[in-house]
Design a protein around this motif. Structure first.
Motif, PDB file in Angstrom:
ATOM      1  N   LEU A  46       0.737  -1.359  -0.049  1.00 16.08           N
ATOM      2  CA  LEU A  46      -0.054  -0.004  -0.089  1.00 16.08           C
ATOM      3  C   LEU A  46       0.795   1.166   0.213  1.00 16.08           C
ATOM      4  O   LEU A  46       0.520   2.243  -0.508  1.00 16.08           O
ATOM      5  CB  LEU A  46      -0.711   0.007   1.267  1.00 16.08           C
ATOM      6  CG  LEU A  46      -2.025  -1.062   1.227  1.00 16.08           C
ATOM      7  CD1 LEU A  46      -2.676  -0.749   2.627  1.00 16.08           C
ATOM      8  CD2 LEU A  46      -3.091  -0.693   0.091  1.00 16.08           C
ATOM      9  N   VAL A  47       2.007   1.158   0.889  1.00 16.00           N
ATOM     10  CA  VAL A  47       2.872   2.303   1.004  1.00 16.00           C
ATOM     11  C   VAL A  47       3.500   2.654  -0.568  1.00 16.00           C
ATOM     12  O   VAL A  47       3.565   3.864  -1.057  1.00 16.00           O
ATOM     13  CB  VAL A  47       3.950   2.060   2.037  1.00 16.00           C
ATOM     14  CG1 VAL A  47       4.949   3.050   1.799  1.00 16.00           C
ATOM     15  CG2 VAL A  47       3.463   1.993   3.229  1.00 16.00           C
ATOM     16  N   GLN A  48       3.948   1.484  -1.059  1.00 18.55           N
ATOM     17  CA  GLN A  48       4.608   1.918  -2.502  1.00 18.55           C
ATOM     18  C   GLN A  48       3.299   2.176  -3.715  1.00 18.55           C
ATOM     19  O   GLN A  48       3.850   2.906  -4.567  1.00 18.55           O
ATOM     20  CB  GLN A  48       5.160   0.718  -2.908  1.00 18.55           C
ATOM     21  CG  GLN A  48       6.430   0.507  -2.074  1.00 18.55           C
ATOM     22  CD  GLN A  48       7.237  -0.926  -2.330  1.00 18.55           C
ATOM     23  OE1 GLN A  48       6.499  -1.953  -2.603  1.00 18.55           O
ATOM     24  NE2 GLN A  48       8.561  -0.567  -2.455  1.00 18.55           N
ATOM     25  N   LYS A  49       2.253   1.632  -3.475  1.00 20.01           N
ATOM     26  CA  LYS A  49       1.248   1.876  -4.509  1.00 20.01           C
ATOM     27  C   LYS A  49       0.530   3.221  -4.563  1.00 20.01           C
ATOM     28  O   LYS A  49       0.386   4.054  -5.383  1.00 20.01           O
ATOM     29  CB  LYS A  49       0.048   0.909  -4.369  1.00 20.01           C
ATOM     30  CG  LYS A  49      -0.793   0.946  -5.649  1.00 20.01           C
ATOM     31  CD  LYS A  49      -1.826  -0.126  -5.608  1.00 20.01           C
ATOM     32  CE  LYS A  49      -2.796  -0.106  -6.363  1.00 20.01           C
ATOM     33  NZ  LYS A  49      -4.070  -1.045  -6.606  1.00 20.01           N
ATOM     34  N   TYR A  50       0.524   3.719  -3.142  1.00 16.72           N
ATOM     35  CA  TYR A  50      -0.386   4.939  -3.014  1.00 16.72           C
ATOM     36  C   TYR A  50       0.700   6.085  -2.465  1.00 16.72           C
ATOM     37  O   TYR A  50       0.178   7.251  -2.090  1.00 16.72           O
ATOM     38  CB  TYR A  50      -1.273   4.938  -2.013  1.00 16.72           C
ATOM     39  CG  TYR A  50      -2.564   3.867  -2.523  1.00 16.72           C
ATOM     40  CD1 TYR A  50      -3.394   4.562  -3.486  1.00 16.72           C
ATOM     41  CD2 TYR A  50      -2.491   2.627  -2.010  1.00 16.72           C
ATOM     42  CE1 TYR A  50      -4.341   3.588  -3.917  1.00 16.72           C
ATOM     43  CE2 TYR A  50      -3.195   1.705  -2.598  1.00 16.72           C
ATOM     44  CZ  TYR A  50      -4.515   2.244  -3.638  1.00 16.72           C
ATOM     45  OH  TYR A  50      -5.391   1.574  -4.023  1.00 16.72           O
ATOM     46  N   LYS A  51       1.853   5.878  -2.363  1.00 18.15           N
ATOM     47  CA  LYS A  51       2.905   6.923  -1.900  1.00 18.15           C
ATOM     48  C   LYS A  51       2.539   7.486  -0.700  1.00 18.15           C
ATOM     49  O   LYS A  51       2.653   8.891  -0.606  1.00 18.15           O
ATOM     50  CB  LYS A  51       3.020   7.546  -3.186  1.00 18.15           C
ATOM     51  CG  LYS A  51       3.415   7.293  -4.436  1.00 18.15           C
ATOM     52  CD  LYS A  51       4.902   7.128  -4.834  1.00 18.15           C
ATOM     53  CE  LYS A  51       5.199   6.652  -6.090  1.00 18.15           C
ATOM     54  NZ  LYS A  51       5.453   5.235  -6.162  1.00 18.15           N
ATOM     55  N   VAL A  52       1.916   6.669   0.428  1.00 13.33           N
ATOM     56  CA  VAL A  52       1.616   7.204   1.501  1.00 13.33           C
ATOM     57  C   VAL A  52       2.942   7.220   2.417  1.00 13.33           C
ATOM     58  O   VAL A  52       3.760   6.329   2.241  1.00 13.33           O
ATOM     59  CB  VAL A  52       0.491   6.598   2.309  1.00 13.33           C
ATOM     60  CG1 VAL A  52      -0.503   7.048   1.581  1.00 13.33           C
ATOM     61  CG2 VAL A  52       0.496   5.227   2.481  1.00 13.33           C
ATOM     62  N   ARG A  53       3.048   8.252   3.431  1.00 16.82           N
ATOM     63  CA  ARG A  53       4.198   7.942   4.397  1.00 16.82           C
ATOM     64  C   ARG A  53       3.778   7.316   5.549  1.00 16.82           C
ATOM     65  O   ARG A  53       2.589   7.704   6.427  1.00 16.82           O
ATOM     66  CB  ARG A  53       4.614   9.665   4.831  1.00 16.82           C
ATOM     67  CG  ARG A  53       5.537  10.084   3.603  1.00 16.82           C
ATOM     68  CD  ARG A  53       5.689  11.481   4.124  1.00 16.82           C
ATOM     69  NE  ARG A  53       6.824  11.876   3.008  1.00 16.82           N
ATOM     70  CZ  ARG A  53       7.982  12.439   3.269  1.00 16.82           C
ATOM     71  NH1 ARG A  53       8.266  12.089   4.722  1.00 16.82           N
ATOM     72  NH2 ARG A  53       8.744  12.713   2.404  1.00 16.82           N
ATOM     73  N   LEU A  54       4.498   6.538   6.154  1.00 14.64           N
ATOM     74  CA  LEU A  54       4.439   5.862   7.397  1.00 14.64           C
ATOM     75  C   LEU A  54       4.837   6.947   8.431  1.00 14.64           C
ATOM     76  O   LEU A  54       5.697   7.591   8.188  1.00 14.64           O
ATOM     77  CB  LEU A  54       5.110   4.569   7.557  1.00 14.64           C
ATOM     78  CG  LEU A  54       4.864   3.602   6.633  1.00 14.64           C
ATOM     79  CD1 LEU A  54       5.604   2.355   6.950  1.00 14.64           C
ATOM     80  CD2 LEU A  54       3.250   3.096   6.957  1.00 14.64           C
ATOM     81  N   SER A  55       4.223   6.787   9.674  1.00 13.61           N
ATOM     82  CA  SER A  55       4.479   7.779  10.578  1.00 13.61           C
ATOM     83  C   SER A  55       6.029   7.032  11.291  1.00 13.61           C
ATOM     84  O   SER A  55       6.269   6.027  11.027  1.00 13.61           O
ATOM     85  CB  SER A  55       3.442   7.759  12.013  1.00 13.61           C
ATOM     86  OG  SER A  55       3.587   6.494  12.623  1.00 13.61           O
TER      87      SER A  55
END
Ligand code: ZN
Length: 102
Positions: free
Chosen positions: A45-54
């Motif tokens: 999910l992180v790679q697909k949606y380019k979200v940042r983890l805390s």
């Protein structure tokens, strides 16, 4: 896609990640392989949606072997006072994560 829907997607993905991490944590003791699967899903999910983890989320698991990190058990935490660097070392695969301590 407009900015607003992008924002909605990212928020949804972030919620999903938080839930997956909770599940990875609660299943780790009894079903470590299941917890690994949740963590791999998070990474996708992180790679697909380019979200940042805390920061806290980033330090919850090894992004190489997808093991949930339990301090004192499968991760070694050390601190380099000279450079204020906190180092997390995965005991399973040896992967190191270094972070500036704030
Ligand atoms: Zn590892």
């Amino acid at each position: 896609m407009d900015k607003r829907s992008k924002k909605v997607i990212k928020e949804t993905v972030r919620e999903r990640i938080a839930k997956l991490l909770d599940e990875a944590r609660s299943s780790f003791k009894t079903h470590p392989e299941r917890s690994e699967r949740y963590l791999r899903l998070i990474w996708k999910l992180v790679q697909k949606y380019k979200v940042r983890l805390s920061r806290e989320q980033k330090l919850s698991f090894c992004k190489k072997c997808f093991t949930l990190w339990v301090p004192g058990k499968n991760v070694e935490i050390s601190f380099e006072a000279r450079n204020s660097i906190l180092e997390y070392k995965c005991k399973k695969c040896g992967f190191k994560r270094r972070l500036k301590y704030k």
